[in-house]
Design a protein around this motif. Structure first.
Motif, PDB file in Angstrom:
ATOM      1  N   PRO A  22      11.016  36.160  88.794  1.00 18.08           N
ATOM      2  CA  PRO A  22      10.770  34.712  88.700  1.00 18.08           C
ATOM      3  C   PRO A  22       9.854  34.165  89.789  1.00 18.08           C
ATOM      4  O   PRO A  22       9.283  33.082  89.618  1.00 18.08           O
ATOM      5  N   CYS A  25       5.460  33.832  88.530  1.00 14.74           N
ATOM      6  CA  CYS A  25       4.828  32.846  87.654  1.00 14.74           C
ATOM      7  C   CYS A  25       5.588  31.525  87.583  1.00 14.74           C
ATOM      8  O   CYS A  25       5.009  30.505  87.252  1.00 14.74           O
ATOM      9  N   GLU A  26       6.894  31.559  87.880  1.00 14.72           N
ATOM     10  CA  GLU A  26       7.681  30.333  87.746  1.00 14.72           C
ATOM     11  C   GLU A  26       7.981  29.708  89.103  1.00 14.72           C
ATOM     12  O   GLU A  26       7.596  28.579  89.380  1.00 14.72           O
ATOM     13  N   GLN A  27       8.666  30.434  89.949  1.00 15.53           N
ATOM     14  CA  GLN A  27       9.065  29.904  91.272  1.00 15.53           C
ATOM     15  C   GLN A  27       7.988  30.256  92.288  1.00 15.53           C
ATOM     16  O   GLN A  27       8.248  30.976  93.236  1.00 15.53           O
ATOM     17  N   TYR A  28       6.795  29.697  92.079  1.00 19.62           N
ATOM     18  CA  TYR A  28       5.650  30.162  92.864  1.00 19.62           C
ATOM     19  C   TYR A  28       5.306  29.289  94.063  1.00 19.62           C
ATOM     20  O   TYR A  28       4.365  29.560  94.797  1.00 19.62           O
TER      21      TYR A  28
END
Ligand SMILES: *Cc1c(COP(=O)(O)O)cnc(C)c1O
Length: 396
Positions: A22, A25-28
């Motif tokens: 995660p 791409c999500e928790q960047y």
């Protein structure tokens, strides 16, 4: 493929990879930003900090993330040399350290520091009386590895740490091979700084940390932003740090079990090789050695040829450390335990993981037997040796 080079690097566990996923791409978000998006990410970094600290009995705020073991070694040694230079300029290390330590010490020698490279015994063990004898009033740092990456010998950390602390000297250890594989405790072993690397215990590559005991006043090594309490600049490698934290937790949970099963398989491998292949020897301490490490020398053959032929059978092995492969010099570790050049050249390091199976070991031993026999048949040295033996036999 049979992978027996786990001292060089390990596979990332699926669970570790899933925990990292995660954070790409999500928790960047940058964990150092102000908005709440980044707050949750800083939390993940701090959880990993606690996970990494727990395994060695450290406080979470004594862990400083780096880009790996080499950086941690460079930081600990160069920064300690700088911080304590008013007290003295003498450093004690061993002759069998990893190049990240040895070359850093050699660099400091060019800067006017004096370094004692302690000899080791025939098993690669640092002798505590030699450490004591090397201590001078101007000694500021002792840096001795926890376990050797080539021959697997586990060093007497507790005794060295006790001695260092009795004499008021900072004690650093490169624990890259030991962390996650054998029990370590910074208080019991009197350790002030410890280098750790994620990819040696099923975490990702390019992330590690330096444990720095509270009160050790070394400065920063990478200058820039205020990350890691202003001691190590650079945007956090969030996926890497999260992965290393989970890998540390998994290692802690399975440490005793993995250690036992690896030791059993390692001892089986060692027994078979020594019994079934003539003129072979085990390098390193037979008992005080890393659970997954086996290191052999085979007389009359070149380690490089053996590696190439093993590779043709799908077996990944090494002759010592990845850092020395490609050079024709024999390993500094094998020379330090007193092996002559011609024997040190015929070395083979096999390093197991908890996933290694008995079938893989059996196949590997059979291949080594066949290859060693084949290489010896082509060796003029071996031919001379056999003729000599025959002559001796005739005389008797
Ligand atoms: C692998 C290793 C290092 C280097 O660690 P990296 O994370 O690859 O930089 C340092 N010391 C020892 C003993 C090692 O085995």
């Amino acid at each position: 493929m049979i992978y027996l080079d786990n001292a060089s690097t390990t596979s990332v566990t699926q669970e570790v990879f899933e925990a990292m996923r995660p954070y790409f791409c999500e928790q960047y978000a940058n964990p150092s930003a102000i908005y709440s998006f980044s707050g949750t990410i800083m939390k993940a970094v701090d959880i990993a900090r606690k996970q990494v600290a727990a395994l060695i009995g450290a406080q979470h705020n004594e862990i400083y993330f780096t880009a790996g073991g080499s950086e941690a070694d460079n930081w600990a040694i160069k920064a300690a040399a700088d911080a304590y230079k008013e007290k003295g300029r003498h450093i004690i290390t061993s002759a069998i350290e990893h190049h990240a330590v040895l070359h850093t010490c050699q660099y400091l020698e060019r800067q006017g520091y004096e370094v004692t490279y302690l000899p080791v015994d025939e098993n690669g063990m640092v002798q505590i009386d030699k450490v004591e004898a090397a201590i001078r009033p101007d000694t500021i740092l002792i840096t001795i590895m926890a376990a050797n990456n080539e021959i697997g010998t586990i060093e007497p950390l507790r005794e060295i740490g006790e001695l260092a602390h009795k004499r008021g000297i900072v004690f650093h250890t490169d624990a890259v091979q030991a962390y996650g594989h054998i029990p370590l405790n910074v208080d019991e072993m009197h350790i002030d700084m410890m280098s750790i690397s994620g990819h040696k215990f099923h975490g990702p590559k390019g992330v590690g940390c330096l444990y720095i005991r509270k009160g050790i006043r070394i400065g920063s090594f990478i200058h820039g932003g205020a990350q890691e309490r202003s001691r190590r600049a650079g945007t956090h490698n969030v996926p890497g740090i999260v992965g290393m934290g989970v890998a540390a937790t998994l290692a802690a949970k399975q440490l005793e079990e993995n250690k036992k099963s690896e030791e059993a398989l390692r001892d089986y491998l060692i027994k078979r090789v020594l019994e079934e292949i003539p003129h072979s020897r085990l390098n390193g301490d037979p008992v005080k050695r890393l659970p997954g490490n086996a290191n052999f020398c085979f007389r009359f053959i070149e380690g490089e040829s053996l590696l190439i032929l093993l590779d043709q059978k799908g077996i990944c092995a090494s002759s010592g450390s990845a850092c020395t492969s490609g050079s024709l010099d024999p390993s500094h570790v094998l020379l330090a335990i007193g092996l002559p050049h011609e024997i040190a050249h015929g070395s083979l390091r096999l390093t197991l993981s908890e996933d290694t199976t008995k079938e893989e070991i059996d196949f590997t031993v059979e291949q080594i037997k066949t290859i060693v026999e084949r290489l010896r048949k082509m060796s003029p040295l071996y031919e001379d040796f056999i003729k000599q033996q025959e002559r001796k036999g005739n005389v008797q």
